[in-house]
Every structure is written in C-alpha cells, then in structure tokens.
Design a protein around this motif. Structure first.
Motif, PDB file in Angstrom:
ATOM      1  N   VAL A  10       0.864  -1.254   0.040  1.00  0.00           N
ATOM      2  CA  VAL A  10      -0.127   0.010  -0.093  1.00  0.00           C
ATOM      3  C   VAL A  10       1.029   1.409   0.148  1.00  0.00           C
ATOM      4  CG1 VAL A  10      -1.494   1.318   1.294  1.00  0.00           C
ATOM      5  CG2 VAL A  10      -1.644  -1.114   1.374  1.00  0.00           C
ATOM      6  N   LYS A  11       0.494   2.124  -1.057  1.00  0.00           N
ATOM      7  CA  LYS A  11       1.438   3.516  -1.065  1.00  0.00           C
ATOM      8  C   LYS A  11       1.177   4.215   0.388  1.00  0.00           C
ATOM      9  CE  LYS A  11       2.349   5.410  -5.503  1.00  0.00           C
ATOM     10  NZ  LYS A  11       2.304   6.562  -6.383  1.00  0.00           N
ATOM     11  N   GLN A  12       2.479   4.185   1.249  1.00  0.00           N
ATOM     12  CA  GLN A  12       2.387   5.184   2.247  1.00  0.00           C
ATOM     13  C   GLN A  12       2.220   6.671   1.888  1.00  0.00           C
ATOM     14  OE1 GLN A  12       2.183   3.318   5.437  1.00  0.00           O
ATOM     15  NE2 GLN A  12       1.408   2.171   3.692  1.00  0.00           N
ATOM     16  N   LYS A  13       1.822   7.442   2.957  1.00  0.00           N
ATOM     17  CA  LYS A  13       1.609   8.736   2.725  1.00  0.00           C
ATOM     18  C   LYS A  13       2.336   9.549   3.692  1.00  0.00           C
ATOM     19  CE  LYS A  13      -3.253   8.946   0.932  1.00  0.00           C
ATOM     20  NZ  LYS A  13      -3.284   7.693   0.871  1.00  0.00           N
ATOM     21  N   ILE A  14       3.142  10.379   3.086  1.00  0.00           N
ATOM     22  CA  ILE A  14       4.411  10.972   3.853  1.00  0.00           C
ATOM     23  C   ILE A  14       4.449  12.378   3.898  1.00  0.00           C
ATOM     24  CG2 ILE A  14       6.927  11.106   3.487  1.00  0.00           C
ATOM     25  CD1 ILE A  14       6.057   8.156   3.504  1.00  0.00           C
ATOM     26  N   GLU A  35      13.303  19.106  -1.222  1.00  0.00           N
ATOM     27  CA  GLU A  35      13.058  18.587  -2.435  1.00  0.00           C
ATOM     28  C   GLU A  35      13.853  17.383  -2.691  1.00  0.00           C
ATOM     29  OE1 GLU A  35      11.146  19.778  -4.503  1.00  0.00           O
ATOM     30  OE2 GLU A  35      10.612  21.536  -3.210  1.00  0.00           O
ATOM     31  N   GLU A  36      14.819  17.287  -2.127  1.00  0.00           N
ATOM     32  CA  GLU A  36      15.562  15.723  -1.985  1.00  0.00           C
ATOM     33  C   GLU A  36      15.001  14.746  -1.440  1.00  0.00           C
ATOM     34  OE1 GLU A  36      20.213  15.414  -2.957  1.00  0.00           O
ATOM     35  OE2 GLU A  36      19.662  14.779  -0.696  1.00  0.00           O
ATOM     36  N   MET A  37      14.244  14.974  -0.445  1.00  0.00           N
ATOM     37  CA  MET A  37      13.747  13.794   0.591  1.00  0.00           C
ATOM     38  C   MET A  37      12.286  13.600  -0.254  1.00  0.00           C
ATOM     39  SD  MET A  37      14.520  15.466   4.318  1.00  0.00           S
ATOM     40  CE  MET A  37      12.889  14.442   5.062  1.00  0.00           C
ATOM     41  N   LYS A  38      11.812  14.423  -0.912  1.00  0.00           N
ATOM     42  CA  LYS A  38      10.668  13.968  -1.775  1.00  0.00           C
ATOM     43  C   LYS A  38      10.999  13.186  -2.872  1.00  0.00           C
ATOM     44  CE  LYS A  38       8.462  18.548  -1.506  1.00  0.00           C
ATOM     45  NZ  LYS A  38       7.882  19.470  -2.421  1.00  0.00           N
ATOM     46  N   ALA A  39      12.201  13.229  -3.394  1.00  0.00           N
ATOM     47  CA  ALA A  39      12.709  12.640  -4.360  1.00  0.00           C
ATOM     48  C   ALA A  39      13.051  11.084  -3.941  1.00  0.00           C
ATOM     49  CB  ALA A  39      13.805  13.030  -5.018  1.00  0.00           C
ATOM     50  N   LEU A  40      13.507  11.241  -2.574  1.00  0.00           N
ATOM     51  CA  LEU A  40      13.954   9.712  -2.068  1.00  0.00           C
ATOM     52  C   LEU A  40      12.753   9.227  -1.657  1.00  0.00           C
ATOM     53  CD1 LEU A  40      16.595  10.996   0.416  1.00  0.00           C
ATOM     54  CD2 LEU A  40      17.109   9.263  -1.243  1.00  0.00           C
ATOM     55  N   ALA A  41      11.715  10.000  -1.211  1.00  0.00           N
ATOM     56  CA  ALA A  41      10.019   9.011  -0.831  1.00  0.00           C
ATOM     57  C   ALA A  41       9.712   8.549  -2.114  1.00  0.00           C
ATOM     58  CB  ALA A  41       9.321   9.907  -0.075  1.00  0.00           C
ATOM     59  N   ALA A  46       6.425   6.102  -2.449  1.00  0.00           N
ATOM     60  CA  ALA A  46       5.393   6.642  -1.488  1.00  0.00           C
ATOM     61  C   ALA A  46       4.929   7.868  -1.907  1.00  0.00           C
ATOM     62  CB  ALA A  46       6.099   6.756  -0.137  1.00  0.00           C
ATOM     63  N   GLU A  47       3.846   8.288  -1.270  1.00  0.00           N
ATOM     64  CA  GLU A  47       3.330   9.651  -1.769  1.00  0.00           C
ATOM     65  C   GLU A  47       3.222  10.656  -0.888  1.00  0.00           C
ATOM     66  OE1 GLU A  47      -0.881   8.922  -2.239  1.00  0.00           O
ATOM     67  OE2 GLU A  47      -1.122  11.224  -2.429  1.00  0.00           O
ATOM     68  N   VAL A  48       4.037  11.710  -1.110  1.00  0.00           N
ATOM     69  CA  VAL A  48       4.295  12.896  -0.246  1.00  0.00           C
ATOM     70  C   VAL A  48       3.081  13.757  -0.158  1.00  0.00           C
ATOM     71  CG1 VAL A  48       5.839  14.846   0.205  1.00  0.00           C
ATOM     72  CG2 VAL A  48       6.816  12.828  -0.875  1.00  0.00           C
ATOM     73  N   ILE A  85       3.388   8.284   7.681  1.00  0.00           N
ATOM     74  CA  ILE A  85       4.705   8.282   7.970  1.00  0.00           C
ATOM     75  C   ILE A  85       5.406   9.599   8.149  1.00  0.00           C
ATOM     76  CG2 ILE A  85       7.172   7.372   7.778  1.00  0.00           C
ATOM     77  CD1 ILE A  85       5.794   4.942   6.405  1.00  0.00           C
ATOM     78  N   ILE A  86       6.084  10.209   9.220  1.00  0.00           N
ATOM     79  CA  ILE A  86       6.721  11.520   9.041  1.00  0.00           C
ATOM     80  C   ILE A  86       8.299  10.887   8.875  1.00  0.00           C
ATOM     81  CG2 ILE A  86       7.049  13.468  10.396  1.00  0.00           C
ATOM     82  CD1 ILE A  86       4.711  12.783  11.858  1.00  0.00           C
ATOM     83  N   ILE A  87       8.898  11.761   7.882  1.00  0.00           N
ATOM     84  CA  ILE A  87      10.058  11.448   7.706  1.00  0.00           C
ATOM     85  C   ILE A  87      11.155  12.786   8.181  1.00  0.00           C
ATOM     86  CG2 ILE A  87      12.034  10.754   5.960  1.00  0.00           C
ATOM     87  CD1 ILE A  87       9.815   9.400   4.499  1.00  0.00           C
ATOM     88  N   PHE A  88      11.855  12.568   8.961  1.00  0.00           N
ATOM     89  CA  PHE A  88      12.923  13.809   9.440  1.00  0.00           C
ATOM     90  C   PHE A  88      14.410  13.878   8.507  1.00  0.00           C
ATOM     91  CE2 PHE A  88      11.003  15.757  13.105  1.00  0.00           C
ATOM     92  CZ  PHE A  88       9.968  14.919  13.339  1.00  0.00           C
ATOM     93  N   SER A  89      14.653  15.090   8.336  1.00  0.00           N
ATOM     94  CA  SER A  89      15.937  14.949   7.560  1.00  0.00           C
ATOM     95  C   SER A  89      17.156  14.653   8.396  1.00  0.00           C
ATOM     96  CB  SER A  89      16.312  16.434   6.888  1.00  0.00           C
ATOM     97  OG  SER A  89      16.132  17.493   7.948  1.00  0.00           O
ATOM     98  N   GLU A  90      17.054  14.843   9.917  1.00  0.00           N
ATOM     99  CA  GLU A  90      18.112  14.685  10.928  1.00  0.00           C
ATOM    100  C   GLU A  90      17.972  13.094  11.242  1.00  0.00           C
ATOM    101  OE1 GLU A  90      20.723  16.788  11.548  1.00  0.00           O
ATOM    102  OE2 GLU A  90      20.012  17.994   9.929  1.00  0.00           O
ATOM    103  N   ASP A  91      19.192  12.714  11.624  1.00  0.00           N
ATOM    104  CA  ASP A  91      19.176  11.498  12.248  1.00  0.00           C
ATOM    105  C   ASP A  91      18.467  11.542  13.755  1.00  0.00           C
ATOM    106  OD1 ASP A  91      20.440  10.212  10.188  1.00  0.00           O
ATOM    107  OD2 ASP A  91      22.327   9.807  11.323  1.00  0.00           O
TER     108      ASP A  91
END
Ligand code: GTP
Ligand code: MG
Length: 437
Positions: A10-14, A35-41, A46-48, A85-91
């Motif tokens: 299932v496409k996850q919404k990010i 922008e780069e994180m969107k390309a990674l997703a 996945a769907e941003v 899902i929430i994706i953070f740029s930092e570790d």
C-alpha cells in the motif's frame, strides 16, 4: 528491517520534515533538502502529502525538535488528515523516535532509514543485498533501546538465550553476531571485479571511474562512451552495483570505464563503509570522471558533497575531469568560465544528446597519453612471443621484418618500457622507465 514505505504493497502517505538548527552552519537550504527528500520518498513509491521546515535553536535530547515544534507537526498531521509516516531530515535516536511517535501518533523515521530502504529495494546482487543488510543492522543496533525489535524473523536462529539476559540484550547480541557474519561473508565474496582487476593490472590498462551525485547521468555517459547497456532512469540510486566495460579510445588506447553507485550529501556512514568493496574501482582508478548535473540549480553543493565522499574513500586527490552534464537542458549554452568555479580540467557535455563528447574523449586521451611513449624496437627473430606481446599491449604504428629481426614502431604504456629496454633502438629518458614495473 520492514519496508515501512510500502507496507503490504500500500502506498504510504508521507510528511517530510526538514530540520534546521539555527546554531549550526548549514550548507544546504532547507528547501533543497525537502526537495531531495521528496525524490527519495518517490524512489520508494511513497506519496508525499505534506512538507514542513522546522527551524529550532538546537537539538532536543528528548524529541529532537522541542515540544512546540512537535505540537505544530501534530496539528499539521491533523489538518492533512491522512499521514502514515513522518520523515525527518536529521538522524533520530531510538528514544527520540519513541517519544515523537508516542506524542504525534504516527510512525516516525529519519532520512538515513529512508536511504537504507531504497538501497534495500534496489539491491539485486548477493553482494549488494549483503552490503545493505549490514548497513541496516548497523543502523538498527544503537536504536534498539526499549523497542524490543523482534529479531526472530531476521536472525534465523543465531544465538540462544543466555542466563539472565533481557530480550533487549538478546536482540543486541543477535544483531552483533549477524553483523560479524555478514562482514565475514562480504570479505569472502570473490567477485568478477577481482578477476578483472588483476587482468587489468597485468596489462596496465588504465582504469577510469565515473563518479558523481546520484542522477547526474553517469550511466547514460557510460552507455554513450562504451555502448554498454546500463539501466538509466530519472530517479535516485538507479545504479547500485558496479559495471566495467572496455573503452577503446580513438588512438587505439584501451581503457576500462567503470560506473558505480551514485553519491549524495550526508550519506549514511555505515552505507559507505558497507559499499567500500563496490566502490573499490573508485579507489583504484587512474582517472576519475566526476559527472555533475549542470541543469540542477544546486549543482555546486552536489559537487561538494561528492568531493566529501571521495575524501572519505581517500580518492579526492586523483586526477579528475569534471564533466558538466545535461547542457541540453539549459536554455542556452554557457561557457565554462561562467560556471563560476575554477576547475583544473572540466568540460561541458550532454551524455543524452552526445553533444561535445569529442572534447571529453580528447581530454581523456591526452591525460592517458602522458603515460604512453612512442618507441622503435628491434625484436630478434627467435622472439616471436615479444612481437605478439607488443601487438596485444601497444598501438603498432609500423612493422617490418628485416634480416636482423622485426622492426616495430609503437605507442606503448611506459610501464612496459623496462621489459623492452634490451630491444629499444631509441635512447629513452630514464624517468620514462620505471623498473619497478
Ligand atoms: N536531458 C538530459 N538528461 C540526461 C542527460 N544525461 C542523463 N540524463 C537523464 O538523467 C537521468 C539519470 O541518468 P542516469 O544515467 O541514470 O544517472 P546516474 O548518474 O547513473 O544515476 P544513479 O545511477 O541513480 O546514481 C535519466 O533520466 C537520464 O536520461 C543529459 O545529458 N541530458
Ligand atoms: Mg547510474
């Protein structure tokens, strides 16, 4: 690790979140990071559904971004309504992740995890899969804190319960054991690469390595130069395994051209470590072609990010041609001097339309030529083996059999001059003859 971004297909919404600490000097703009994180997703299918730039003074030990920002993100999620899902740029540390997830009520991961997931999806070879699993476990190990990650599916029966061990301790021990095992396996993998390498060294064929930011056009250039059939795609990390092809230059000089995994800024350190075997071509290369996507407004930062990875690999001081690619995408042709950075050797091309490839090929030829010498040799009649050797390893300009033997004029790698010394008709400068070869 579970493929969180495509759970059960299932496409996850990010929601992507770029975190910027005001007290830290940041080279990349938060918007470029987003922008780069969107390309990674997207590379994970996945769907941003939302993005957020989060500027805070300094990292919070408890939840990375501080209570106020956590609340903002929670209400943003409520507004969007449909975030998985929430994706953070930092570790994010294990405890921070748990706190964020508890408060916001969503799965939270970091950019590193996202990159590892892409690599896990893209790895096709046994070596690639092992490298990725190693990097994933090294990522997981310090994040186990209280998470009770169930290793029973991953570990496959390694290690048994020791006296008084908690589940967390067992998980940690199993992962450590698996990490050791994977490291041993990787060391033992005899790849084609090693065979090619020793043959290349024997014949003194120069190795040229394509390096560059992911999506810069390395594989497209590989195909244009050698007629290889490397997969190319508009997306991140298309190439994971290395591919080498013979490249015949117009002056008959042979070289090996190799294409490998692309780089990115802040690449997980573990990933670079695990991929060192794949990146060996880069470390062994005689010449690097550093491909830069000139049509990306952020190309200078991308260039710097690649230099950073090359430095980690100890390959930043190799002879390099900077290849500015995708010139066809610019509204007008620009001269090199207008790019605004002073590169010693650089060229502007389009790998796709093959514009200006000649200039690049000429540059490579000139550089490789510096390692060649034109000589006249006289090979006695009873050394037909040497004539064969010269044919195989040199560009023969003329050949004539006379009474005293075979007279040859050829261009040959300076590496071979030492062994041809007894048959040379010219006096050659000693600096050209390196006896160690
Ligand atoms: N317009 C244009 N597109 C290009 C050019 N070179 C490559 N591309 C496109 O850029 C995208 C990425 O190209 P690749 O060759 O796969 O890039 P790569 O550097 O090998 O990427 P990774 O393997 O992911 O690191 C593809 O869609 C190519 O068609 C070019 O000169 N002009
Ligand atoms: Mg590629």
């Amino acid at each position: 690790m579970d493929d969180l971004l495509n759970l059960k297909g299932v496409k996850q919404k990010i929601l992507v979140v770029a975190v910027e600490f005001k007290r830290e000097r940041k080279i990349w703009l938060a918007q470029d990071i987003l922008e780069e994180m969107k390309a990674l997703a997207e590379a994970c299918e996945a769907e941003v559904v939302g993005e957020f730039i989060c500027k805070v003074d300094k990292p919070s030990a408890n939840n990375l971004i501080g209570k106020g920002k956590v609340e903002e993100i929670k209400s943003l999620c409520d507004n969007i309504g449909d975030v998985d899902i929430i994706i953070f740029s930092e570790d994010i540390k294990g405890s921070q992740q748990r706190n964020l997830e508890e408060y916001i009520g969503k799965t939270v991961i970091d950019r590193t995890r996202l990159i590892l997931d892409i690599f896990a999806r893209r790895a096709t070879t046994r070596e690639g899969k092992t490298q990725v699993e190693l990097a994933q476990l090294q990522y997981l190990l310090p994040r186990l804190i209280g998470h009770g990650v169930d290793m029973s599916q991953q570990g496959g029966g390694i290690g048994t319960l020791g006296p008084g061990e908690t589940k967390l301790e067992i998980d940690r021990r199993r992962i450590s054991q698996r990490i050791d095992k994977l490291k041993r396996e990787l060391k033992g993998m005899v790849t084609d690469r090693e065979v090619t390498r020793s043959r290349r060294k024997e014949n003194h064929v120069p190795l040229i390595s394509l390096v560059g930011y992911t999506n810069a056009g390395k594989s497209t250039l590989m195909n244009a130069l050698t007629g290889a059939n490397q997969r190319t795609q508009d997306g991140l990390f298309t190439t994971l395994a290395s591919l080498s092809r013979q490249w015949n230059l117009p002056n008959n000089q042979k070289a090996i051209l190799s294409d490998t995994v692309g780089f990115m800024h802040d690449l997980p350190h573990n990933l670079i470590e695990s991929f060192k075997a794949t990146l060996e071509e880069v470390q062994q290369a005689d010449l690097l072609l550093h491909v830069v996507d000139l049509s990306n407004p952020n190309f200078k930062h991308m260039y710097e990010a690649v230099i950073e990875v090359l430095t980690q690999l100890g390959a930043n001081e190799k002879p390099t041609i900077v290849v500015f690619n995708k010139i066809d995408r610019l509204p007008e042709r620009i001269p090199l001097k207008d790019i605004g950075t002073n590169f010693e050797k650089a060229v502007i091309i389009s790998a796709l339309s093959k514009e200006n490839l000649e200039e690049l090929i000429n540059m490579v030829t000139v550089i490789l030529d510096e390692g060649m010498a034109q000589v006249n040799v006289l090979i006695p009649m009873n050394r037909a083996d040497l004539v064969g050797f010269i044919h195989e390893n040199a560009d023969v300009i003329s050949k004539e059999y006379q009474e005293d033997g075979c007279h040859l004029t050829c261009r040959i790698s300076k590496h071979f001059l030492g062994s041809l010394r007894p048959f040379l008709l010219d006096s050659i400068e000693d600096k050209d003859v390196n006896e160690k070869y």
